[in-house]
Design a protein around this motif. Structure first.
Motif, PDB file in Angstrom:
ATOM      1  N   ARG A  77       5.748   1.446  -4.389  1.00  0.00           N
ATOM      2  CA  ARG A  77       5.088   0.853  -5.554  1.00  0.00           C
ATOM      3  C   ARG A  77       5.504   1.558  -6.843  1.00  0.00           C
ATOM      4  O   ARG A  77       5.716   0.923  -7.876  1.00  0.00           O
ATOM      5  CB  ARG A  77       3.570   0.923  -5.398  1.00  0.00           C
ATOM      6  CG  ARG A  77       2.997  -0.047  -4.388  1.00  0.00           C
ATOM      7  CD  ARG A  77       1.488  -0.027  -4.397  1.00  0.00           C
ATOM      8  NE  ARG A  77       0.948  -0.464  -5.682  1.00  0.00           N
ATOM      9  CZ  ARG A  77      -0.348  -0.505  -5.963  1.00  0.00           C
ATOM     10  NH1 ARG A  77      -1.240  -0.099  -5.049  1.00  0.00           N
ATOM     11  NH2 ARG A  77      -0.771  -0.924  -7.135  1.00  0.00           N
ATOM     12  N   HIS A 134       0.805  -1.221   0.000  1.00  0.00           N
ATOM     13  CA  HIS A 134       0.000   0.000   0.000  1.00  0.00           C
ATOM     14  C   HIS A 134       0.843   1.278   0.000  1.00  0.00           C
ATOM     15  O   HIS A 134       0.291   2.373  -0.031  1.00  0.00           O
ATOM     16  CB  HIS A 134      -0.919   0.012   1.231  1.00  0.00           C
ATOM     17  CG  HIS A 134      -1.849  -1.181   1.291  1.00  0.00           C
ATOM     18  ND1 HIS A 134      -2.926  -1.327   0.441  1.00  0.00           N
ATOM     19  CD2 HIS A 134      -1.830  -2.285   2.081  1.00  0.00           C
ATOM     20  CE1 HIS A 134      -3.558  -2.466   0.713  1.00  0.00           C
ATOM     21  NE2 HIS A 134      -2.907  -3.064   1.713  1.00  0.00           N
ATOM     22  N   ASN A 135       2.172   1.130   0.036  1.00  0.00           N
ATOM     23  CA  ASN A 135       3.050   2.299   0.013  1.00  0.00           C
ATOM     24  C   ASN A 135       3.194   2.783  -1.431  1.00  0.00           C
ATOM     25  O   ASN A 135       3.758   2.084  -2.272  1.00  0.00           O
ATOM     26  CB  ASN A 135       4.417   1.951   0.612  1.00  0.00           C
ATOM     27  CG  ASN A 135       5.272   3.170   0.870  1.00  0.00           C
ATOM     28  OD1 ASN A 135       5.403   4.044   0.029  1.00  0.00           O
ATOM     29  ND2 ASN A 135       5.853   3.236   2.060  1.00  0.00           N
ATOM     30  N   ARG A 136       2.680   3.972  -1.716  1.00  0.00           N
ATOM     31  CA  ARG A 136       2.665   4.466  -3.102  1.00  0.00           C
ATOM     32  C   ARG A 136       4.059   4.764  -3.625  1.00  0.00           C
ATOM     33  O   ARG A 136       4.337   4.538  -4.803  1.00  0.00           O
ATOM     34  CB  ARG A 136       1.803   5.729  -3.172  1.00  0.00           C
ATOM     35  CG  ARG A 136       0.319   5.472  -2.895  1.00  0.00           C
ATOM     36  CD  ARG A 136      -0.473   6.747  -3.080  1.00  0.00           C
ATOM     37  NE  ARG A 136      -1.906   6.505  -2.862  1.00  0.00           N
ATOM     38  CZ  ARG A 136      -2.839   7.448  -2.961  1.00  0.00           C
ATOM     39  NH1 ARG A 136      -2.493   8.706  -3.296  1.00  0.00           N
ATOM     40  NH2 ARG A 136      -4.110   7.142  -2.745  1.00  0.00           N
TER      41      ARG A 136
END
Length: 326
Positions: free
Chosen positions: A144, A139-141
């Protein structure tokens, strides 16, 4: 004025005569196999010992299979072949390691070096790909975005360009010289890592999200749920595409000829420069590649079939227990 046409006609007639005089020499293929394979000395001895031990273990396992009532002839032969190939592979790996540690004076070359580059590159690729695939499902943008950038850049550029950049371009910026073998292993690892990242991501996404939620509801953390619940199931689904990537990376090592790595293709070129028998040598190189890839494909099919049979067996045992409890 007529000198150039006459010379061209003479060259054409000489080429035609050479084609008509071509003779196939199978002895050239046989003589080139030891040089192309490169497995000799201490490596050859340990490989032969591993093959014999694997064959013995296969016979013992086959005898145990025969004692079972539902055993078939194919299972008997599969056990012998599987253990024999496994013993040969383990013997080659130990032989390569022992020859380098003991320093028997023989550098890696040919098929031996090809397998060494493939294994080392895939170990690096598996580390990079697993990390990028896990990050890509998180969930870490920021992480990612970095993972997606790495995957898209590597998958969007040819491997030969990556090899040339690592060996010729990067040293100019960093001011250091990268050995050809190191550059080849790193290039294979980085390239394979991008594809393995998508394999890991697809396998994790294919697992039902409800399993992770159920695991976290029992008190497990997100990391523990991934490690103990999701990852074991996803890894089983990764095995076929990972095996396919292994075969692709094995064939991709032939591109390292552009930086002078003495792998199988480069060894073929050097032999041709000596005896000028291009047809026989390239045919031998192709046969060696084909034998290795077919062996790997067979091993992967057998491993996938055994995993499937285990899943079916466990499902049947679970159904029987449910019937008994009811």
């Amino acid at each position: 004025m007529l000198g150039a046409p006459i010379q061209a006609a003479q060259r054409f007639s000489s080429l035609k005569a050479d084609r008509m005089a071509f003779q196939f020499h199978p002895e050239v293929m046989l003589d080139s196999i030891p040089l192309l394979v490169g497995i000799q000395g201490l490596t050859l001895k340990i490989s032969a010992a591993g093959l014999m031990l694997g064959l013995l273990a296969g016979l013992v396992a086959a005898v145990r299979v025969v004692r079972q009532e539902d055993a078939s002839r194919s299972e008997y032969l599969d056990r012998i072949l599987l253990f024999s190939v496994g013993g040969l592979v383990a013997g080659m790996a130990l032989g390569i390691a022992a020859s380098q540690i003991c320093g028997d004076g023989q550098a890696l070359s040919g098929l031996e070096l090809t397998l060494f580059i493939t294994v080392c590159g895939l170990i690096l690729g598996l580390i990079l790909g697993s990390a990028a695939g896990l990050v890509n499902t998180g969930h870490n943008r920021v992480l990612r975005a970095l993972a997606v950038t790495y995957i898209e850049i590597i998958r969007g550029t040819p491997l030969i360009v990556q090899v040339m950049f690592l060996y010729f371009g990067l040293p100019l910026v960093m001011g250091i010289r990268i050995p050809p073998l190191t550059a080849g292993i790193v290039a294979i690892g980085i390239n394979a890592g991008a594809y393995i990242a998508e394999i890991v991501r697809g396998a994790i996404v294919s697992i039902d999200a409800g399993q992770g939620e159920a695991a976290r509801s029992t008190g497990l953390t997100g990391f523990q749920a991934m490690l103990y619940v999701i990852w074991p199931q996803a890894f089983r689904r990764m095995i076929p595409p990972l095996g396919n990537q292994f075969i692709i990376s094995l064939k991709d090592t032939s591109l390292l000829v552009v930086i002078g790595v003495a792998e199988l293709t480069r060894q073929g070129q050097e032999i041709i420069s000596i005896n000028f028998r291009a047809f026989e040598i390239w045919l031998t190189v192709a046969i060696i590649y084909l034998c290795v890839t077919l062996t790997l494909s067979w091993i992967l099919r057998r491993a996938e079939r055994r995993l499937l049979s285990r899943v079916v067996r466990r499902t049947q045992m679970g159904a029987k227990r449910a019937v008994r409890s009811a």
